[in-house]
Design a protein around this motif. Structure first.
Motif, PDB file in Angstrom:
ATOM      1  N   TYR B  81     -24.152  84.837-109.755  1.00 45.60           N
ATOM      2  CA  TYR B  81     -22.807  85.067-109.205  1.00 45.60           C
ATOM      3  C   TYR B  81     -22.391  83.949-108.254  1.00 45.60           C
ATOM      4  CZ  TYR B  81     -22.684  89.704-111.285  1.00 45.60           C
ATOM      5  OH  TYR B  81     -22.659  90.733-112.170  1.00 45.60           O
ATOM      6  N   GLY B  82     -23.385  83.346-107.590  1.00 45.99           N
ATOM      7  CA  GLY B  82     -23.098  82.241-106.670  1.00 45.99           C
ATOM      8  C   GLY B  82     -22.451  81.081-107.405  1.00 45.99           C
ATOM      9  N   ILE B  83     -23.029  80.716-108.567  1.00 49.15           N
ATOM     10  CA  ILE B  83     -22.486  79.586-109.333  1.00 49.15           C
ATOM     11  C   ILE B  83     -21.081  79.920-109.854  1.00 49.15           C
ATOM     12  CG2 ILE B  83     -22.775  78.221-111.460  1.00 49.15           C
ATOM     13  CD1 ILE B  83     -25.826  78.347-110.898  1.00 49.15           C
ATOM     14  N   ILE B  84     -20.932  81.125-110.409  1.00 48.34           N
ATOM     15  CA  ILE B  84     -19.601  81.519-110.921  1.00 48.34           C
ATOM     16  C   ILE B  84     -18.588  81.546-109.764  1.00 48.34           C
ATOM     17  CG2 ILE B  84     -18.266  83.339-112.082  1.00 48.34           C
ATOM     18  CD1 ILE B  84     -20.845  84.130-113.515  1.00 48.34           C
ATOM     19  N   GLY B  85     -19.009  82.100-108.622  1.00 53.14           N
ATOM     20  CA  GLY B  85     -18.142  82.198-107.441  1.00 53.14           C
ATOM     21  C   GLY B  85     -17.712  80.821-106.949  1.00 53.14           C
ATOM     22  N   ILE B  86     -18.671  79.863-106.917  1.00 50.74           N
ATOM     23  CA  ILE B  86     -18.349  78.506-106.443  1.00 50.74           C
ATOM     24  C   ILE B  86     -17.359  77.839-107.399  1.00 50.74           C
ATOM     25  CG2 ILE B  86     -19.328  76.186-106.110  1.00 50.74           C
ATOM     26  CD1 ILE B  86     -21.809  77.593-104.911  1.00 50.74           C
ATOM     27  N   ILE B  87     -17.551  78.065-108.713  1.00 52.61           N
ATOM     28  CA  ILE B  87     -16.635  77.476-109.708  1.00 52.61           C
ATOM     29  C   ILE B  87     -15.211  78.004-109.474  1.00 52.61           C
ATOM     30  CG2 ILE B  87     -16.030  77.462-112.181  1.00 52.61           C
ATOM     31  CD1 ILE B  87     -19.088  77.285-112.720  1.00 52.61           C
ATOM     32  N   PHE B  88     -15.078  79.313-109.317  1.00 54.31           N
ATOM     33  CA  PHE B  88     -13.746  79.892-109.092  1.00 54.31           C
ATOM     34  C   PHE B  88     -13.182  79.483-107.727  1.00 54.31           C
ATOM     35  CE2 PHE B  88     -14.803  82.957-112.544  1.00 54.31           C
ATOM     36  CZ  PHE B  88     -13.709  82.683-113.334  1.00 54.31           C
ATOM     37  N   TYR B  89     -14.076  79.324-106.738  1.00 58.98           N
ATOM     38  CA  TYR B  89     -13.642  78.882-105.413  1.00 58.98           C
ATOM     39  C   TYR B  89     -13.067  77.466-105.497  1.00 58.98           C
ATOM     40  CZ  TYR B  89     -13.826  77.917-100.401  1.00 58.98           C
ATOM     41  OH  TYR B  89     -13.495  77.578 -99.108  1.00 58.98           O
ATOM     42  N   ALA B  90     -13.745  76.609-106.281  1.00 60.11           N
ATOM     43  CA  ALA B  90     -13.268  75.231-106.467  1.00 60.11           C
ATOM     44  C   ALA B  90     -11.898  75.232-107.144  1.00 60.11           C
ATOM     45  CB  ALA B  90     -14.275  74.438-107.291  1.00 60.11           C
ATOM     46  N   VAL B  91     -11.746  76.091-108.156  1.00 69.61           N
ATOM     47  CA  VAL B  91     -10.455  76.195-108.860  1.00 69.61           C
ATOM     48  C   VAL B  91      -9.359  76.631-107.879  1.00 69.61           C
ATOM     49  CG1 VAL B  91      -9.207  77.553-110.601  1.00 69.61           C
ATOM     50  CG2 VAL B  91     -11.445  76.617-111.148  1.00 69.61           C
ATOM     51  N   ALA B  92      -9.673  77.642-107.062  1.00 65.95           N
ATOM     52  CA  ALA B  92      -8.699  78.157-106.089  1.00 65.95           C
ATOM     53  C   ALA B  92      -8.324  77.085-105.064  1.00 65.95           C
ATOM     54  CB  ALA B  92      -9.265  79.388-105.387  1.00 65.95           C
ATOM     55  N   MET B  93      -9.331  76.352-104.576  1.00 66.85           N
ATOM     56  CA  MET B  93      -9.077  75.325-103.561  1.00 66.85           C
ATOM     57  C   MET B  93      -8.196  74.209-104.102  1.00 66.85           C
ATOM     58  SD  MET B  93     -10.286  75.833-100.545  1.00 66.85           S
ATOM     59  CE  MET B  93     -10.641  74.335 -99.702  1.00 66.85           C
ATOM     60  N   ALA B  94      -8.542  73.742-105.330  1.00 60.54           N
ATOM     61  CA  ALA B  94      -7.764  72.645-105.931  1.00 60.54           C
ATOM     62  C   ALA B  94      -6.310  73.080-106.129  1.00 60.54           C
ATOM     63  CB  ALA B  94      -8.392  72.229-107.257  1.00 60.54           C
ATOM     64  N   GLY B  95      -6.116  74.291-106.637  1.00 62.84           N
ATOM     65  CA  GLY B  95      -4.762  74.814-106.850  1.00 62.84           C
ATOM     66  C   GLY B  95      -3.996  74.946-105.557  1.00 62.84           C
ATOM     67  N   LEU B  96      -4.677  75.448-104.530  1.00 62.31           N
ATOM     68  CA  LEU B  96      -4.006  75.657-103.240  1.00 62.31           C
ATOM     69  C   LEU B  96      -3.589  74.334-102.593  1.00 62.31           C
ATOM     70  CD1 LEU B  96      -4.671  78.261-100.632  1.00 62.31           C
ATOM     71  CD2 LEU B  96      -4.711  75.929 -99.862  1.00 62.31           C
ATOM     72  N   ILE B  97      -4.499  73.361-102.626  1.00 61.88           N
ATOM     73  CA  ILE B  97      -4.186  72.058-102.014  1.00 61.88           C
ATOM     74  C   ILE B  97      -2.980  71.427-102.711  1.00 61.88           C
ATOM     75  CG2 ILE B  97      -5.056  69.704-101.627  1.00 61.88           C
ATOM     76  CD1 ILE B  97      -7.891  71.041-101.341  1.00 61.88           C
ATOM     77  N   LYS B  98      -2.965  71.505-104.050  1.00 54.92           N
ATOM     78  CA  LYS B  98      -1.850  70.937-104.809  1.00 54.92           C
ATOM     79  C   LYS B  98      -0.554  71.676-104.464  1.00 54.92           C
ATOM     80  CE  LYS B  98      -0.227  68.016-107.650  1.00 54.92           C
ATOM     81  NZ  LYS B  98      -0.294  66.597-107.332  1.00 54.92           N
ATOM     82  N   LYS B  99      -0.650  72.997-104.359  1.00 53.44           N
ATOM     83  CA  LYS B  99       0.524  73.824-104.041  1.00 53.44           C
ATOM     84  C   LYS B  99       1.106  73.441-102.668  1.00 53.44           C
ATOM     85  CE  LYS B  99       1.399  78.814-103.918  1.00 53.44           C
ATOM     86  NZ  LYS B  99       2.633  78.990-104.661  1.00 53.44           N
ATOM     87  N   VAL B 100       0.222  73.292-101.672  1.00 49.56           N
ATOM     88  CA  VAL B 100       0.679  72.899-100.321  1.00 49.56           C
ATOM     89  C   VAL B 100       1.315  71.517-100.378  1.00 49.56           C
ATOM     90  CG1 VAL B 100      -0.056  72.388 -97.954  1.00 49.56           C
ATOM     91  CG2 VAL B 100      -1.060  74.301 -99.156  1.00 49.56           C
ATOM     92  N   ASP B 101       0.654  70.591-101.066  1.00 50.47           N
ATOM     93  CA  ASP B 101       1.148  69.216-101.176  1.00 50.47           C
ATOM     94  C   ASP B 101       2.541  69.190-101.798  1.00 50.47           C
ATOM     95  OD1 ASP B 101       1.069  66.405-101.162  1.00 50.47           O
ATOM     96  OD2 ASP B 101       0.327  66.351-103.209  1.00 50.47           O
ATOM     97  N   VAL B 102       2.708  69.883-102.922  1.00 52.22           N
ATOM     98  CA  VAL B 102       4.002  69.905-103.623  1.00 52.22           C
ATOM     99  C   VAL B 102       5.072  70.540-102.743  1.00 52.22           C
ATOM    100  CG1 VAL B 102       5.223  70.936-105.590  1.00 52.22           C
ATOM    101  CG2 VAL B 102       3.017  69.840-105.941  1.00 52.22           C
ATOM    102  N   GLN B 103       4.731  71.645-102.073  1.00 53.07           N
ATOM    103  CA  GLN B 103       5.734  72.330-101.249  1.00 53.07           C
ATOM    104  C   GLN B 103       6.137  71.509-100.037  1.00 53.07           C
ATOM    105  OE1 GLN B 103       4.236  76.304-100.745  1.00 53.07           O
ATOM    106  NE2 GLN B 103       5.110  76.946-102.705  1.00 53.07           N
ATOM    107  N   LYS B 104       5.185  70.766 -99.465  1.00 51.32           N
ATOM    108  CA  LYS B 104       5.528  69.922 -98.309  1.00 51.32           C
ATOM    109  C   LYS B 104       6.425  68.763 -98.743  1.00 51.32           C
ATOM    110  CE  LYS B 104       3.883  72.297 -95.244  1.00 51.32           C
ATOM    111  NZ  LYS B 104       4.718  72.875 -94.201  1.00 51.32           N
ATOM    112  N   ILE B 105       6.168  68.222 -99.957  1.00 52.07           N
ATOM    113  CA  ILE B 105       7.028  67.138-100.461  1.00 52.07           C
ATOM    114  C   ILE B 105       8.440  67.684-100.707  1.00 52.07           C
ATOM    115  CG2 ILE B 105       7.444  65.574-102.436  1.00 52.07           C
ATOM    116  CD1 ILE B 105       4.356  65.386-102.688  1.00 52.07           C
TER     117      ILE B 105
END
Lengths: 177, 108
Positions: B81-105
Motif C-alpha cells: 500500500y505504501g508504494i501505491i499510496g506514494i504513486i497516487f501522492y505523486a500524481v496528486a502533487m503534480a496535478g496540484l502544483i500545475k493547477k496552482v501555477d495555471v491559476q496564478k498565471i
C-alpha cells in the motif's frame, strides 16, 4: 484548471515527476539507511567501536539531512512548473532556496503546528475512549494539510523565481512571471 | 514572518482560502487518501484495532505479541500500500502544483 485537466497533466508528467521523487528520496535517505545498517551490524557483532562511530555519524548525517531537505524542498515545483528533468529540478531547487532556508524552515514549522492543532482534539477524544477517532483525525489532517502545504510551497516557488536576480538556469523554460 | 516581499502568514491564508474555494484541491488528494484508508481497513481486519489497544499502556505486551505474530504480513501491507499510496501522492502533487501555477498565471 479543472480537476480532470490537472489529473490528466499529472498522469502525463508522472514518469519524470516520480523519478525526481525517487532521486530525492535516495539522496536524503540513502546515507541514513546505510548508517542504520552499519549500526545494526555493530549491535549484532557486538562491536562497540562500530556502534559509537555509526551513532556519531548518524547525528551528523541527521543535521545534514535537515539542511538538504530544506534546500531541496522546492524540487517538485521546479519539475512541474519549469518542465525540467529530475536532476535539473533538484539543482534548480538548490539554487532557488539559497538564502531562503530560514523562510522554508519557518513555513514547515508553522504548517506542522497547524497540523498538530488539527490532530489534538482527535487525540483527546481517542484517549477518552471514542473508537476510530484517531485514524479519522489523521486522515482529516492529511486531506487538509497536504494540499495547503503544496499550495504554500508552490506560491513560495513562484515568488522566489519572480524576484530572482541571477540569470535563469534554464532560460528556455523561463516564463514571464 | 516576512522575507523581503514573501509573507508566510499571507501565503498560509491564501492557501487555506484556495483550498476552501476550490474542492478540486481536496479531490486530488482523495486518491492517496483512499489507498491509505483501504490499507488501514485491511490491517484492521487482520490484526484488530491497534489504535484502541495503544491507548491503554497495560496492553503493551499484547500489542508486541500481535505485531510479532503478524510482522511479515504487516511489512507486506506497508510495502504494497505504501508504494501505491506514494504513486497516487505523486500524481496528486503534480496535478496540484500545475493547477496552482495555471491559476496564478490566469490571475495576473
Amino acid at each position: 484548471m479543472s480537476f480532470s485537466e490537472a489529473l490528466s497533466f499529472s498522469f502525463n508528467s508522472f514518469p519524470r515527476f516520480f523519478s525526481a521523487m525517487l532521486l530525492w528520496a535516495l539522496i536524503l535517505y540513502g546515507p541514513l539507511i546505510g548508517l542504520i545498517l552499519l549500526m545494526v551490524l555493530g549491535v549484532t557483532s557486538n562491536l562497540t567501536g562500530l556502534i559509537c562511530l555509526s551513532t556519531f555519524l548518524l547525528i551528523i548525517i541527521c543535521i545534514l539531512i535537515i539542511y538538504i531537505y530544506l534546500r531541496l524542498a522546492l524540487f517538485m515545483q521546479a519539475c512541474v512548473i519549469e518542465n525540467i528533468s529530475p536532476v535539473d529540478s533538484l539543482k534548480r531547487s538548490w539554487i532557488i532556496t539559497k538564502g531562503n532556508v530560514i523562510l522554508i524552515f519557518v513555513t514547515i514549522l508553522i504548517i506542522g503546528i497547524i497540523g498538530l492543532v488539527i490532530t489534538i482534539p482527535f487525540t483527546i477524544a481517542s484517549n477518552a475512549g471514542v473508537p476510530f477517532i484517531l485514524p479519522i483525525g489523521m486522515f482529516l489532517n492529511f486531506i487538509i494539510m497536504s494540499p495547503v502545504q503544496a499550495i504554500i510551497f508552490t506560491l513560495i516557488y513562484l515568488k522566489l523565481i519572480k524576484k530572482q536576480t541571477s540569470p535563469p538556469l534554464y532560460p528556455q523554460y523561463q516564463k514571464s512571471y | 514572518m516576512a522575507n523581503n516581499d514573501i509573507d508566510v502568514g499571507f501565503l498560509i491564508k491564501d492557501a487555506f482560502k484556495s483550498v476552501v474555494d476550490d474542492p478540486g484541491y481536496f479531490a486530488l488528494f482523495l486518491l492517496p487518501l483512499i489507498v491509505y484508508i483501504v490499507a488501514m481497513v485491511h490491517l484492521w481486519f487482520i490484526i484488530g484495532d491497534i489504535f484502541s489497544l495503544s491507548q491503554n499502556l497495560q496492553n503493551t505486551e499484547m500489542i508486541t505479541n500481535l505485531l510479532r505474530n503478524n510482522i511479515s504480513f504487516i511489512i507486506a501491507i506497508i510495502i504494497f500500500y505504501g508504494i501505491i499510496g506514494i504513486i497516487f501522492y505523486a500524481v496528486a502533487m503534480a496535478g496540484l502544483i500545475k493547477k496552482v501555477d495555471v491559476q496564478k498565471i490566469n490571475h495576473r
